[in-house]
Design an enzyme around this catalytic site. Sequence first.
Site, PDB file in Angstrom:
ATOM      1  N   ASP A  10       0.375  -1.247   0.243  1.00 35.75           N
ATOM      2  CA  ASP A  10      -0.252  -0.081   0.189  1.00 35.75           C
ATOM      3  C   ASP A  10       1.122   0.702   0.726  1.00 35.75           C
ATOM      4  O   ASP A  10       2.022   1.009   0.775  1.00 35.75           O
ATOM      5  CB  ASP A  10      -0.890  -0.053   0.849  1.00 35.75           C
ATOM      6  CG  ASP A  10      -2.096   0.991   1.696  1.00 35.75           C
ATOM      7  OD1 ASP A  10      -3.511   0.129   1.495  1.00 35.75           O
ATOM      8  OD2 ASP A  10      -1.778   1.923   1.174  1.00 35.75           O
ATOM      9  N   LEU A  67       0.070   4.223   0.693  1.00 37.51           N
ATOM     10  CA  LEU A  67      -0.602   4.983   2.394  1.00 37.51           C
ATOM     11  C   LEU A  67      -0.872   6.202   1.705  1.00 37.51           C
ATOM     12  O   LEU A  67      -1.771   6.749   2.608  1.00 37.51           O
ATOM     13  CB  LEU A  67      -0.018   4.906   2.749  1.00 37.51           C
ATOM     14  CG  LEU A  67       0.228   3.168   3.825  1.00 37.51           C
ATOM     15  CD1 LEU A  67       1.242   3.944   5.082  1.00 37.51           C
ATOM     16  CD2 LEU A  67      -0.839   2.872   4.580  1.00 37.51           C
ATOM     17  N   THR A 101     -16.892  -3.759  -9.720  1.00 38.42           N
ATOM     18  CA  THR A 101     -17.481  -2.769  -8.073  1.00 38.42           C
ATOM     19  C   THR A 101     -19.100  -2.458  -9.878  1.00 38.42           C
ATOM     20  O   THR A 101     -18.820  -3.182 -10.828  1.00 38.42           O
ATOM     21  CB  THR A 101     -17.251  -1.093  -8.790  1.00 38.42           C
ATOM     22  OG1 THR A 101     -18.270  -0.278  -8.691  1.00 38.42           O
ATOM     23  CG2 THR A 101     -16.308  -1.123 -10.490  1.00 38.42           C
ATOM     24  N   TYR A 111     -14.866   5.237 -14.153  1.00 45.94           N
ATOM     25  CA  TYR A 111     -14.384   4.352 -13.475  1.00 45.94           C
ATOM     26  C   TYR A 111     -14.388   2.985 -13.521  1.00 45.94           C
ATOM     27  O   TYR A 111     -13.926   1.813 -13.262  1.00 45.94           O
ATOM     28  CB  TYR A 111     -14.852   5.007 -11.512  1.00 45.94           C
ATOM     29  CG  TYR A 111     -14.541   3.848 -10.836  1.00 45.94           C
ATOM     30  CD1 TYR A 111     -13.479   2.626 -10.173  1.00 45.94           C
ATOM     31  CD2 TYR A 111     -15.905   3.347 -10.355  1.00 45.94           C
ATOM     32  CE1 TYR A 111     -13.376   2.323  -9.105  1.00 45.94           C
ATOM     33  CE2 TYR A 111     -15.727   2.047  -8.916  1.00 45.94           C
ATOM     34  CZ  TYR A 111     -15.079   2.310  -9.003  1.00 45.94           C
ATOM     35  OH  TYR A 111     -14.712   0.791  -7.760  1.00 45.94           O
TER      36      TYR A 111
HETATM   37  N1  UFG Z   1     -25.463  10.272  -1.458  1.00 48.70           N
HETATM   38  C1  UFG Z   1     -26.135  11.035  -0.772  1.00 48.70           C
HETATM   39  N2  UFG Z   1     -25.119  12.216   0.070  1.00 48.70           N
HETATM   40  C2  UFG Z   1     -24.241  12.122   0.051  1.00 48.70           C
HETATM   41  C3  UFG Z   1     -23.770  10.704   0.167  1.00 48.70           C
HETATM   42  C4  UFG Z   1     -23.829   9.929  -0.766  1.00 48.70           C
HETATM   43  O1  UFG Z   1     -28.064  11.378  -1.020  1.00 48.70           O
HETATM   44  O2  UFG Z   1     -23.495  12.766   1.063  1.00 48.70           O
HETATM   45  C5  UFG Z   1     -26.903   9.405  -2.233  1.00 48.70           C
HETATM   46  C6  UFG Z   1     -26.013   9.148  -3.677  1.00 48.70           C
HETATM   47  O3  UFG Z   1     -26.549   9.615  -4.377  1.00 48.70           O
HETATM   48  C7  UFG Z   1     -26.656   7.740  -3.820  1.00 48.70           C
HETATM   49  C8  UFG Z   1     -26.355   6.688  -2.784  1.00 48.70           C
HETATM   50  O4  UFG Z   1     -26.909   8.192  -1.183  1.00 48.70           O
HETATM   51  O5  UFG Z   1     -27.386   7.239  -4.009  1.00 48.70           O
HETATM   52  C9  UFG Z   1     -24.877   6.180  -1.898  1.00 48.70           C
HETATM   53  O6  UFG Z   1     -24.071   6.547  -2.530  1.00 48.70           O
HETATM   54  P1  UFG Z   1     -22.165   6.139  -1.636  1.00 48.70           P
HETATM   55  O7  UFG Z   1     -21.382   7.460  -2.698  1.00 48.70           O
HETATM   56  O8  UFG Z   1     -22.377   6.215  -0.537  1.00 48.70           O
HETATM   57  O9  UFG Z   1     -22.161   5.365  -3.000  1.00 48.70           O
HETATM   58  P2  UFG Z   1     -22.570   4.906  -4.789  1.00 48.70           P
HETATM   59  O10 UFG Z   1     -23.660   4.008  -4.732  1.00 48.70           O
HETATM   60  O11 UFG Z   1     -22.221   6.417  -5.625  1.00 48.70           O
HETATM   61  O12 UFG Z   1     -21.139   4.042  -5.037  1.00 48.70           O
HETATM   62  C10 UFG Z   1     -20.741   3.069  -4.728  1.00 48.70           C
HETATM   63  C11 UFG Z   1     -19.671   2.654  -4.304  1.00 48.70           C
HETATM   64  C12 UFG Z   1     -18.258   3.137  -5.753  1.00 48.70           C
HETATM   65  C13 UFG Z   1     -19.902   2.372  -7.045  1.00 48.70           C
HETATM   66  C14 UFG Z   1     -20.919   3.132  -7.219  1.00 48.70           C
HETATM   67  C15 UFG Z   1     -21.570   2.318  -8.415  1.00 48.70           C
HETATM   68  O13 UFG Z   1     -19.039   2.886  -3.544  1.00 48.70           O
HETATM   69  O14 UFG Z   1     -17.420   2.280  -5.806  1.00 48.70           O
HETATM   70  O15 UFG Z   1     -21.643   2.353  -5.850  1.00 48.70           O
HETATM   71  O16 UFG Z   1     -22.580   2.803  -8.892  1.00 48.70           O
HETATM   72  F1  UFG Z   1     -18.637   2.933  -8.065  1.00 48.70           F
END
Ligand code: UFG
Length: 346
Positions: free
Chosen positions: A32, A34, A118, A142
Site C-alpha cells: 500500500d 498509504l 464494482t 471508474y
Molecule cells: N448520497 C447522498 N448524499 C451523500 C452521499 C451519497 O445523498 O452525501 C447518495 C448518493 O447519491 C447515492 C447513495 O447515497 O444515491 C449512495 O452513495 P455513495 O456515495 O455512498 O455510494 P455510490 O452508490 O455512489 O457508490 C458505490 C461505490 C462505488 C461504485 C458505485 C456504483 O462506492 O465504488 O456504488 O454506482 F462505483
Amino acid sequence: MARYLVTGGAGYVGSHTVLALLERGDEVVVLDDLRQGHRAAVPEEAELVEIDLADRDRVRAVLQAGRFDGIFHFAALSLVAESMREPLRYMAENVGNTLWLAEAAVRAGCRRLVLSSTAALFGVPERIPIDEESRLGPVSPYGESKLMAERGLEWAVRLHGLRFASLRYFNAAGADPGGRLGEDHDPETHLIPNAINAALGLGPPLVIFGTDYDTPDGTAIRDYVHVTDLADAHLRVMGRLGMEASCRYNVGSGMGHSVREIVAAVERVSGAPVPLVEGPRRPGDPPVLVASNARLRRDTGWRPHHGELDRIVGTAFAWRRAHPTGFPRIRAAPERARRVPVPLGV
Ligand code: UFG
C-alpha cells in the site's frame, strides 16, 4: 495456512479482508502506498510494504521474493465523481497497475488473483436485481477502468494460466463488529459515514442528492453489504480458484434501501436527528442498484451474517463514535519498515 499479497490492504475493504485472513491463520503481506490507506489499519501481524503499485520494479521484487499463494488486489482509485473529472488518470492508473501487477505475478509463478471490481460496471441497469449476466455498460471512467482491467486479466487466464475472479461490489458499508477497523476516507463521499458524521456533529448537514427519482420515496436506492461479509466473500472466492480458472460474482445483500431509509436508520441507531438539506441529483448516479447474490451463495456457500441495516449502520456508528477523527495519522514508520521481509533494494 497460505500466504497472500493484499494490495490496498490499508484501505477500507482491504483492511477488513486482511483481518479475516489473519483470523483464519494465513500470512499476509500488505502492499500500500498509504495515499488513501492508513498505517494504523494494518494489523501488527501483517507485514506492510509501503510502495506505489506504479513502481513496477519494486512490485516485481516483492512478488519474486514473496512466494505468494494468491493476490487480493484492492488498490485503486475508486470514486465515480472524481473519475468524471480525471478520466485518463483513472484509466491509466487502474488498468495499468492491475495488468502490471498480474504480469509480475505470472512471472513469479503466482497464479491466483481476486480483483476488487464494482457495480459501476453495469451503468444504468436494464433490470433489478442485477445478476452476472446483466448487460455491461459503464457510464463512468471508474467503471470503465475496472471493466478494462477485467478484460485484460481474461487474456492472462487464456494465455498464462492465471486463475482470476472478479468481485463486483455494491455498496460496502459498516465496520468490523469487534471495533478494530472502520471506514475513514478523506474526503468522505459515502452516504452512511456522511450521515453519521452529521448526526454526531462531526460534519456538515447531509446533502440528499436527488429527491425526484422514480422510487417510492423519491431518493436513490442502493444495496448495502457489510464490509465483514464482503471480506468473507473474498476468502471464499479465492478458495474457488482452486476449481475454476475464471469467475465473476456480484456481491451485495440483495436488498435495496433508499437514502431516506439510511437517514432513518442512522437516527434510530444514534438516537440523534440527522441534519440534512435536499439537493439536486449527483451526476452519474443510477436510480436503483440492487444485486442478485444467488451465484455467490450457490457456488461458495456465502451468506450475509451482518446484513441487517441497523447492524450495518450500528457497527459504522460505533467505530466513528470511538474514533471521531478516524485512524491515528502515524507519519514516520521506521519500526514498521524494519519488519518488511522482502528485499526491496531494486
Ligand atoms: N448520497 C447522498 N448524499 C451523500 C452521499 C451519497 O445523498 O452525501 C447518495 C448518493 O447519491 C447515492 C447513495 O447515497 O444515491 C449512495 O452513495 P455513495 O456515495 O455512498 O455510494 P455510490 O452508490 O455512489 O457508490 C458505490 C461505490 C462505488 C461504485 C458505485 C456504483 O462506492 O465504488 O456504488 O454506482 F462505483
